[in-house]
Design an enzyme around this catalytic site. Structure first.
Site, PDB file in Angstrom:
ATOM      1  N   GLY A  12       1.855 -13.843  21.106  1.00 49.09           N
ATOM      2  CA  GLY A  12       0.736 -14.225  20.236  1.00 49.09           C
ATOM      3  C   GLY A  12       1.020 -15.534  19.518  1.00 49.09           C
ATOM      4  N   GLY A 115       8.471 -13.917  20.255  1.00 51.00           N
ATOM      5  CA  GLY A 115       8.834 -12.707  19.522  1.00 51.00           C
ATOM      6  C   GLY A 115       9.610 -11.770  20.427  1.00 51.00           C
ATOM      7  N   ILE A 139       4.648 -13.242  13.250  1.00 50.24           N
ATOM      8  CA  ILE A 139       4.184 -12.950  11.887  1.00 50.24           C
ATOM      9  C   ILE A 139       4.707 -11.582  11.454  1.00 50.24           C
ATOM     10  CG2 ILE A 139       2.094 -14.364  12.063  1.00 50.24           C
ATOM     11  CD1 ILE A 139       0.534 -11.628  12.261  1.00 50.24           C
ATOM     12  N   ASP A 140       5.090 -10.728  12.421  1.00 47.80           N
ATOM     13  CA  ASP A 140       5.485  -9.348  12.086  1.00 47.80           C
ATOM     14  C   ASP A 140       6.868  -9.256  11.431  1.00 47.80           C
ATOM     15  OD1 ASP A 140       3.143  -8.852  13.487  1.00 47.80           O
ATOM     16  OD2 ASP A 140       4.182  -8.292  15.335  1.00 47.80           O
ATOM     17  N   ARG A 175     -14.540  -0.287  -7.357  1.00 48.45           N
ATOM     18  CA  ARG A 175     -14.379   0.243  -6.002  1.00 48.45           C
ATOM     19  C   ARG A 175     -12.909   0.414  -5.617  1.00 48.45           C
ATOM     20  NH1 ARG A 175     -18.528  -3.666  -2.635  1.00 48.45           N
ATOM     21  NH2 ARG A 175     -20.416  -2.624  -3.316  1.00 48.45           N
ATOM     22  N   ARG A 184       2.283  -4.804  13.545  1.00 47.69           N
ATOM     23  CA  ARG A 184       2.665  -3.884  14.609  1.00 47.69           C
ATOM     24  C   ARG A 184       3.422  -2.675  14.060  1.00 47.69           C
ATOM     25  NH1 ARG A 184       1.671  -5.957  20.057  1.00 47.69           N
ATOM     26  NH2 ARG A 184       2.133  -8.111  19.623  1.00 47.69           N
ATOM     27  N   GLU A 235      -1.331  -2.023  10.034  1.00 51.13           N
ATOM     28  CA  GLU A 235      -2.047  -1.496  11.206  1.00 51.13           C
ATOM     29  C   GLU A 235      -1.273  -0.383  11.913  1.00 51.13           C
ATOM     30  OE1 GLU A 235      -2.504  -4.738  14.011  1.00 51.13           O
ATOM     31  OE2 GLU A 235      -0.345  -5.008  14.222  1.00 51.13           O
ATOM     32  N   ARG A 278     -14.323   0.409   0.389  1.00 43.76           N
ATOM     33  CA  ARG A 278     -14.609  -0.531   1.477  1.00 43.76           C
ATOM     34  C   ARG A 278     -13.315  -0.875   2.205  1.00 43.76           C
ATOM     35  NH1 ARG A 278     -19.123   0.372   0.016  1.00 43.76           N
ATOM     36  NH2 ARG A 278     -20.824  -1.101  -0.339  1.00 43.76           N
ATOM     37  N   LEU A 285      -6.858 -13.818  11.135  1.00 44.21           N
ATOM     38  CA  LEU A 285      -6.768 -14.849  10.076  1.00 44.21           C
ATOM     39  C   LEU A 285      -5.304 -15.045   9.703  1.00 44.21           C
ATOM     40  CD1 LEU A 285      -9.735 -13.821   7.749  1.00 44.21           C
ATOM     41  CD2 LEU A 285      -9.598 -15.792   9.279  1.00 44.21           C
TER      42      LEU A 285
HETATM   43  O1  F6P Z   1       2.701  -9.622  17.110  1.00 46.84           O
HETATM   44  C1  F6P Z   1       1.740 -10.338  16.411  1.00 46.84           C
HETATM   45  C2  F6P Z   1       0.449  -9.597  16.329  1.00 46.84           C
HETATM   46  O2  F6P Z   1      -0.465 -10.360  15.589  1.00 46.84           O
HETATM   47  C3  F6P Z   1       0.558  -8.184  15.763  1.00 46.84           C
HETATM   48  O3  F6P Z   1       0.697  -8.165  14.361  1.00 46.84           O
HETATM   49  C4  F6P Z   1      -0.716  -7.554  16.281  1.00 46.84           C
HETATM   50  O4  F6P Z   1      -0.598  -6.166  16.420  1.00 46.84           O
HETATM   51  C5  F6P Z   1      -0.861  -8.194  17.652  1.00 46.84           C
HETATM   52  O5  F6P Z   1      -0.104  -9.393  17.617  1.00 46.84           O
HETATM   53  C6  F6P Z   1      -2.285  -8.499  18.033  1.00 46.84           C
HETATM   54  O6  F6P Z   1      -2.290  -9.046  19.318  1.00 46.84           O
HETATM   55  P1  F6P Z   1      -3.608  -9.586  20.036  1.00 46.84           P
HETATM   56  O7  F6P Z   1      -3.873 -10.952  19.469  1.00 46.84           O
HETATM   57  O8  F6P Z   1      -3.242  -9.640  21.459  1.00 46.84           O
HETATM   58  O9  F6P Z   1      -4.712  -8.640  19.712  1.00 46.84           O
END
Ligand code: F6P
Length: 360
Positions: A12, A115, A139-140, A175, A184, A235, A278, A285
């Site tokens: 990514g 990565g 970024i993870d 809220r 990840r 996530e 919400r 981003l």
């Molecule tokens: O590994 C970086 C990352 O942005 C994760 O945080 C995320 O789960 C994944 O890549 C999303 O990947 P894609 O852009 O393929 O949906």
């Protein structure tokens, strides 16, 4: 003949990729070498190679530019991860072809910026005789053997800014605001941004959560006269006994796409507390835009160090940041096992001592 090194970006995209490319190219030029950018990820190494010489105007403005001028890929022939992070070996024929591609380009070394997935491919290439070194990107921040990957600081800055902005609506409308962030299977972005943004609840993959605990926190705040709550959910967070929440059908030779836990958490909070709730998914981003100052500096140091490793023929190594110095470690040490938020570490301890709910 002028020595040539290759630079490739895989996986990514992430803030700072261009800053590393720039540093590698500049450090190579200083040694009298030529830097060759490989286009579209590892695929660009295969005969008929897709490349671009990194020199002149091409390097202008790269320090601050998001994305990668080389292009990248996190699927296709060179994907090394499937399911929830299971490793996959590349076919020998593909490695043979890649090696031939590098030889045809006359590369004395290849800098692979990636990565966990891309660097585990780099490790397989190294085992196959390709002279490669790695630069830790994601970024993870989940790569073992480095305290920090580049791109992480920029993602945290983005998520923290989002929390700051969500406070206004949370407070004005009384809220609960749930922010889903990336990361990840590691909770680094959630925990850093949650602490930096003053979140009341932080849910991370390392700590399975239960809804009672979250709703108790919301109730406790109501009683204290705070009629809003900010929840940050990674996530990869999951309720105790439940599975990861994914946002797309699993496709072959690809990692699962996580996403959707924020909406589930928001719905359940609303059902149980009747507070208006919400969910906001921050998504890509976090991977976009200009890198932070910290990332720009880290990328520059990482790029320069990668070229030094090639000069010293220290192939199969990855540049690493220990917190006090820049060093290198075998790629094999950096891949395979993810670095996750330690439950007895400073972040979790600080969160608990401030009364932040971690969902357990
Ligand atoms: O590994 C970086 C990352 O942005 C994760 O945080 C995320 O789960 C994944 O890549 C999303 O990947 P894609 O852009 O393929 O949906």
């Amino acid at each position: 003949m002028i020595p040539r090194i290759g630079v490739v970006t895989g996986g990514g995209d992430c803030p700072g990729l261009n800053a590393v490319i720039r540093a590698v190219a500049k450090a190579a030029h200083r040694r009298g070498w030529k830097a060759i950018g490989i286009l579209g990820g590892y695929q660009g190494l295969l005969p008929t190679q897709q490349t671009k010489v990194l020199e002149g105007d091409l390097l202008d403005g790269l320090l601050v530019r998001g994305g990668t001028i080389l292009g990248t890929a996190n699927q296709g022939k060179f994907s090394a991860k499937t399911g929830h992070g299971e490793s996959r070996r590349l076919p020998v024929e593909l490695l043979d072809e890649t090696k031939r591609g590098c030889e045809e380009l006359g590369l004395i070394g290849l800098v692979s910026i990636g990565g966990d997935g891309s660097l585990s491919i780099a490790q397989q290439m190294f085992e196959h005789g390709i002279p490669v070194v790695g630069v830790p990107k994601t970024i993870d921040n989940d790569l073992a053997a480095t305290m920090m990957t580049f791109g992480f600081d920029s993602a945290v800055a983005c998520a923290t800014d989002a929390i700051d902005r969500l406070h206004s609506t949370a407070e004005s409308h009384r809220r609960v605001m749930v922010l889903e962030v990336m990361g990840r299977y590691a909770g680094w972005i959630a925990v850093y941004a949650g602490l930096a943004g003053g979140a009341d609840v932080i849910l991370i993959p390392e700590i399975p959560f239960n809804f009672e605990s979250i709703c108790n926190k919301v109730g406790e705040r109501e009683l204290a006269g705070k009629h809003f709550t900010i929840v940050v959910v990674a996530e990869g967070a999951k309720a105790a006994g439940a599975d990861y929440v994914t946002s797309a059908e699993q496709s072959q030779n690809r990692e699962a796409r996580l996403g959707g836990i924020g909406a589930q958490v928001a719905e359940e909070i609303h059902k149980r507390t009747w507070k208006e709730t919400r969910c906001i998914v921050l998504g890509h981003l976090q991977r976009g835009g200009s890198p932070t100052n910290m990332d720009r500096a880290l990328c520059t140091i990482f790029g320069a160090k990668a070229v030094e490793l090639i000069a010293e023929k220290q192939f199969g190594q990855m540049v690493s940041f220990t917190g006090s110095q820049i060093t290198s470690v075998p790629l094999s040490q950096a891949t395979g096992e993810l670095r996750r938020v330690p439950l007895d570490g400073g972040f979790v301890t600080a969160a608990r001592s401030l009364g932040i709910c971690l969902g357990d």
